[in-house]
Write a protein that holds these residues in place. Structure first.
Motif, PDB file in Angstrom:
ATOM      1  N   GLY A 115       0.827  -1.188   0.000  1.00  0.00           N
ATOM      2  CA  GLY A 115       0.000   0.000   0.000  1.00  0.00           C
ATOM      3  C   GLY A 115       0.863   1.240   0.000  1.00  0.00           C
ATOM      4  N   VAL A 116       0.310   2.339   0.470  1.00  0.00           N
ATOM      5  CA  VAL A 116       1.025   3.615   0.516  1.00  0.00           C
ATOM      6  C   VAL A 116       2.383   3.469   1.191  1.00  0.00           C
ATOM      7  CG1 VAL A 116       1.015   5.860   1.662  1.00  0.00           C
ATOM      8  CG2 VAL A 116      -0.998   5.114   0.381  1.00  0.00           C
ATOM      9  N   SER A 117       2.411   2.847   2.371  1.00  0.00           N
ATOM     10  CA  SER A 117       3.638   2.769   3.167  1.00  0.00           C
ATOM     11  C   SER A 117       4.608   1.725   2.625  1.00  0.00           C
ATOM     12  CB  SER A 117       3.283   2.458   4.623  1.00  0.00           C
ATOM     13  OG  SER A 117       2.374   3.405   5.112  1.00  0.00           O
ATOM     14  N   GLY A 118       4.065   0.635   2.094  1.00  0.00           N
ATOM     15  CA  GLY A 118       4.928  -0.390   1.526  1.00  0.00           C
ATOM     16  C   GLY A 118       5.695   0.113   0.315  1.00  0.00           C
ATOM     17  N   LEU A 119       5.025   0.878  -0.533  1.00  0.00           N
ATOM     18  CA  LEU A 119       5.700   1.428  -1.703  1.00  0.00           C
ATOM     19  C   LEU A 119       6.777   2.429  -1.296  1.00  0.00           C
ATOM     20  CD1 LEU A 119       2.613   1.968  -4.056  1.00  0.00           C
ATOM     21  CD2 LEU A 119       4.260   0.081  -4.085  1.00  0.00           C
ATOM     22  N   ALA A 120       6.483   3.258  -0.290  1.00  0.00           N
ATOM     23  CA  ALA A 120       7.486   4.208   0.203  1.00  0.00           C
ATOM     24  C   ALA A 120       8.699   3.468   0.759  1.00  0.00           C
ATOM     25  CB  ALA A 120       6.874   5.105   1.274  1.00  0.00           C
ATOM     26  N   SER A 121       8.458   2.403   1.494  1.00  0.00           N
ATOM     27  CA  SER A 121       9.548   1.630   2.097  1.00  0.00           C
ATOM     28  C   SER A 121      10.373   0.918   1.036  1.00  0.00           C
ATOM     29  CB  SER A 121       8.975   0.610   3.078  1.00  0.00           C
ATOM     30  OG  SER A 121       8.223   1.242   4.094  1.00  0.00           O
ATOM     31  N   ALA A 122       9.697   0.363   0.048  1.00  0.00           N
ATOM     32  CA  ALA A 122      10.412  -0.330  -1.022  1.00  0.00           C
ATOM     33  C   ALA A 122      11.350   0.633  -1.749  1.00  0.00           C
ATOM     34  CB  ALA A 122       9.412  -0.947  -2.001  1.00  0.00           C
ATOM     35  N   ARG A 123      10.856   1.840  -2.033  1.00  0.00           N
ATOM     36  CA  ARG A 123      11.707   2.819  -2.709  1.00  0.00           C
ATOM     37  C   ARG A 123      12.899   3.206  -1.843  1.00  0.00           C
ATOM     38  NH1 ARG A 123      10.274   9.046  -4.490  1.00  0.00           N
ATOM     39  NH2 ARG A 123       9.687   9.183  -2.276  1.00  0.00           N
ATOM     40  N   VAL A 155      10.223  -4.840   7.287  1.00  0.00           N
ATOM     41  CA  VAL A 155       9.440  -3.620   7.444  1.00  0.00           C
ATOM     42  C   VAL A 155       7.961  -3.985   7.437  1.00  0.00           C
ATOM     43  CG1 VAL A 155       8.903  -1.331   6.536  1.00  0.00           C
ATOM     44  CG2 VAL A 155      11.195  -2.309   6.192  1.00  0.00           C
ATOM     45  N   VAL A 156       7.278  -3.727   8.536  1.00  0.00           N
ATOM     46  CA  VAL A 156       5.834  -3.944   8.591  1.00  0.00           C
ATOM     47  C   VAL A 156       5.174  -2.675   8.059  1.00  0.00           C
ATOM     48  CG1 VAL A 156       3.836  -4.403  10.055  1.00  0.00           C
ATOM     49  CG2 VAL A 156       6.027  -5.521  10.543  1.00  0.00           C
ATOM     50  N   ALA A 157       4.594  -2.783   6.874  1.00  0.00           N
ATOM     51  CA  ALA A 157       3.993  -1.620   6.223  1.00  0.00           C
ATOM     52  C   ALA A 157       2.529  -1.885   5.883  1.00  0.00           C
ATOM     53  CB  ALA A 157       4.771  -1.261   4.955  1.00  0.00           C
ATOM     54  N   SER A 158       1.912  -2.745   6.677  1.00  0.00           N
ATOM     55  CA  SER A 158       0.506  -3.092   6.433  1.00  0.00           C
ATOM     56  C   SER A 158      -0.441  -2.051   6.996  1.00  0.00           C
ATOM     57  CB  SER A 158       0.193  -4.474   7.027  1.00  0.00           C
ATOM     58  OG  SER A 158       0.648  -4.568   8.361  1.00  0.00           O
ATOM     59  N   GLY A 218       4.013   3.568   8.323  1.00  0.00           N
ATOM     60  CA  GLY A 218       2.582   3.698   8.080  1.00  0.00           C
ATOM     61  C   GLY A 218       1.756   3.598   9.333  1.00  0.00           C
ATOM     62  N   PHE A 219       2.393   3.295  10.454  1.00  0.00           N
ATOM     63  CA  PHE A 219       1.699   3.267  11.732  1.00  0.00           C
ATOM     64  C   PHE A 219       1.782   4.655  12.389  1.00  0.00           C
ATOM     65  CE2 PHE A 219       2.023  -1.061  10.733  1.00  0.00           C
ATOM     66  CZ  PHE A 219       1.216  -1.816  11.567  1.00  0.00           C
ATOM     67  N   ASN A 220       2.501   5.580  11.750  1.00  0.00           N
ATOM     68  CA  ASN A 220       2.607   6.956  12.256  1.00  0.00           C
ATOM     69  C   ASN A 220       1.587   7.821  11.526  1.00  0.00           C
ATOM     70  OD1 ASN A 220       4.006   6.638   9.833  1.00  0.00           O
ATOM     71  ND2 ASN A 220       5.372   8.347  10.235  1.00  0.00           N
TER      72      ASN A 220
END
Length: 494
Positions: free
Chosen positions: A13-21, A135-138, A383-385
C-alpha cells in the motif's frame, strides 16, 4: 561501509511502496509481500466503496518526487489515488519487487539477527524465507473489524446481508433495499450518502455519539487545510516535549486558544445546523482531534435534514424478524447492514515474545519515533505513524528507517535514549493527551510538523524549514520535504 541487506516489506500500500523505494534506492535487495492481487492497500479497487475520496487535499496526499496529476480534483477519488500509486510504483520501478498473493503467517527471530518468515501463497503453498530486516507496512487498515450480534444467523438465513464498509464495492447491493449503517466515521457517512444516491429504499445510520466534522471548505470558501493543517494550529495542542519558555507561552496564550476552538465550534454548528439536527457533539473539539478529524461527507447533513437519512443514536443489540433492535429498544427494518466500525490494529504473525516487547498491557505500542523498538532488532514499522499527511509521513519515516537500519542516522540513538523517549511519549499519551492513544498510540496527528522535524533532524538534513511565514500558516509541502531529504548526507550500500 554498509553491507547490503535482504529486506522484506510487508504490504504494497502507501507505506509499503514508500519503504520499497527507500531501501531499494540505498542498494538493498527488497522483496515486497502483498497478500492481495493488487497494490494500493486501502485504495485497492476491491476494497473501495463507491464514492470514496481522500480526506486530505491532493497536494498533501502525495510522495516526495511525484505529485498527483494537475487535472485531479482537490480531493481525488479512490480510483484516482489507486492510479497515482500505480504510477508511483511504475515511475520508481517497484512493480518487479512485489510478489502478489503471498502473505506472512509467522515470523521468528534468527540466531545472530534477522528473521525467518513463513509465507503462504494463494494456493496454500507455504515456504520459509530468511531476511536480514523486515518492514511492517501493512498500516492501520489491514483487517476489518466485524461485530456480531444475536440473531444474525437467522437474519442471514432469511436473505439479509451484513457487510463491512470495505466490502460495499457494488452500488447494486443497496438499490431498492432498506439499509442500516452502523458507525459514524467518514466511511459511515460516505456509505449512507451513496446508498441514498444509488436508490436505496430507506437509509438509517446508527451512531454512539455525535462527532465534530469539518467541511472541505469553511463557509464554502476557505479550504480547511489553511486552518487545521499548519504549524499555527499545531501549536495549539500540548506537545510531547517542550521547554520552560514554550510552556510559559502556552500558559499565557491559553485563553486565546480556548476562544479559537469555541469560535470554530460555533462556525461548524451554524454551517451544518447541528443543534437543529440534534447532532452537536458534547465534547470540546480540541479534545477529539487525534489521528483524524472526520471530514463532513458532502450532502450528509442536508440529507438528514430532509429525512432521506435517518440518524439514530444507539448501537445494535440484536437482529429479529427482519429488523435490527437497538440498545434503546428502537426497531429499524433492514435488508442490509453495513458495518463502518473501523479496522483491527495488530500484527498477528508476530510471535508472543515479540508482541509482548512491542505492545504494553493497555494496547499502546512501544515504538521510538513511532517506528522501531530497541528490544526488537531488525524490525521497523512504516505507516503506523498516521497523520493528516499520511503519504508524506510514511515517505519520511521510510527514509528514516533505512538509515536507522544501516546505522547512518546523523543522530543514531542508543538503546537507553530510545527507551527513555518511548516511556516519556507513552506517559504523555496517558496523562497529557489521551486522544493520542487511538490506533495504539501510533498516530502523529495533529503533530505532523513536529514529527517530521524530529525525523529530519535525526536523518541529518541540513535544510529543514521553508520561509518562516509559510511554515507557520501553510500546510506541509512535499516538494520542500524532498529538498530537505536531498540535503542529508548521502551514502549507498555495497
Amino acid at each position: 561501509m554498509v553491507n547490503r541487506k535482504r529486506v522484506c516489506v510487508i504490504g504494497a500500500g502507501v507505506s509499503g511502496l514508500a519503504s520499497a523505494r527507500a531501501f531499494r534506492d540505498k542498494g538493498h535487495e527488497v522483496t515486497v509481500l502483498e497478500r492481495s492481487q493488487e497494490l494500493g492497500g486501502v485504495w485497492a479497487p476491491s476494497r473501495s466503496y463507491p464514492g470514496i475520496r481522500t480526506q486530505s487535499p491532493k497536494d498533501l496526499y502525495r510522495y516526495t518526487g511525484l505529485s498527483m496529476p494537475k487535472d485531479y480534483p482537490e480531493w481525488p477519488s479512490g480510483a484516482q489515488v489507486h492510479a497515482y500509486l500505480t504510477a508511483f510504483a511504475e515511475r520508481f520501478d517497484l512493480l518487479p519487487l512485489i510478489r502478489f498473493g503471498e502473505s506472512v503467517t509467522a515470523m521468528q527471530r534468527r540466531d545472530g539477527g534477522g528473521w525467518d518468515l513463513e509465507v503462504e501463497s494463494r494456493d496454500g503453498t507455504r515456504a520459509r524465507e530468511g531476511f536480514d530486516f523486515v518492514v511492517v507496512a501493512s498500516g492501520t487498515f489491514t483487517d476489518p473489524n466485524r461485530l456480531h450480534h444475536p440473531g444474525e444467523e437467522a437474519f442471514l438465513d432469511g436473505g439479509g446481508r451484513i457487510l463491512h464498509s470495505s466490502e460495499y464495492t457494488d452500488p447494486a447491493l443497496v438499490r431498492g433495499r432498506k439499509v442500516v449503517v452502523l458507525g459514524f466515521s467518514k466511511s459511515a457517512t460516505d456509505v449512507a450518502v451513496n446508498a441514498v444516491k444509488e436508490g436505496a429504499e430507506e437509509v438509517s445510520i446508527v451512531y454512539l455519539e455525535p462527532v465534530w466534522r469539518v467541511p472541505y471548505r469553511f463557509g464554502g470558501l476557505v479550504n480547511f487545510k489553511h486552518i487545521l493543517y499548519c504549524r499555527a494550529s499545531e501549536c495549539m495542542f500540548p506537545p510531547w516535549s517542550e521547554g520552560r519558555v514554550a510552556r510559559t507561552v502556552r500558559a499565557l496564550t491559553k485563553p486565546l486558544v480556548w476562544a479559537n476552538w469555541r469560535g470554530l465550534e460555533t462556525l461548524l454548528t451554524a454551517q451544518f445546523g447541528l443543534k437543529r439536527l440534534g447532532l452537536r457533539p458534547g465534547q470540546p473539539i480540541e479534545s477529539t482531534i487525534a489521528c483524524g478529524l472526520p471530514i463532513a461527507t458532502e450532502g450528509f447533513f442536508d440529507l438528514v435534514r430532509k429525512g432521506r437519512i435517518r440518524a439514530v443514536q444507539g448501537t445494535f443489540e440484536r437482529y429479529e424478524n427482519g429488523e435490527v433492535v437497538l440498545s434503546g429498544g428502537e426497531r429499524i427494518p433492514l435488508d442490509l447492514a453495513i458495518q463502518a466500525v473501523g479496522w483491527k490494529l495488530g500484527v498477528p504473525y508476530l510471535d508472543e515474545a515479540t508482541r509482548e516487547a512491542l505492545v504494553a498491557p493497555d494496547g499502546q505500542y512501544r515504538l521510538y519515533r513511532l517506528i522501531v523498538n530497541p528490544d526488537v532488532p531488525d524490525l521497523g514499522f512504516v505507516g503506523f505513524n498516521s497523520s493528516f499527511a499520511t503519504v508524506l509521513t510514511s515517505d519520511i519515516a521510510a527514509q528514516w528507517l533505512v538509515r536507522y537500519a544501516d546505522g547512518k542516522l546523523e543522530n543514531q540513538p542508543d538503546e537507553r535514549e530510545m527507551t527513555r523517549w518511548i516511556e516519556e511519549h507513552m506517559a504523555w499519551r496517558q496523562s497529557v493527551r489521551p486522544a493520542a492513544r487511538i490506533y495504539g498510540g501510533l498516530c502523529s496527528a495533529p503533530y505532523h510538523f513536529r514529527h517530521l522535524d524530529e525525523l529530519l533532524s535525526d536523518i541529518g538534513a541540513s535544510q529543514r524549514r521553508r520561509n518562516p511565514l509559510a511554515e507557520t500558516f501553510l500546510p506541509p509541502d512535499a516538494e520542500a520535504y524532498g529538498r530537505f531529504l536531498e540535503s542529508a548526507p548521502a551514502y549507498s550500500v555495497s
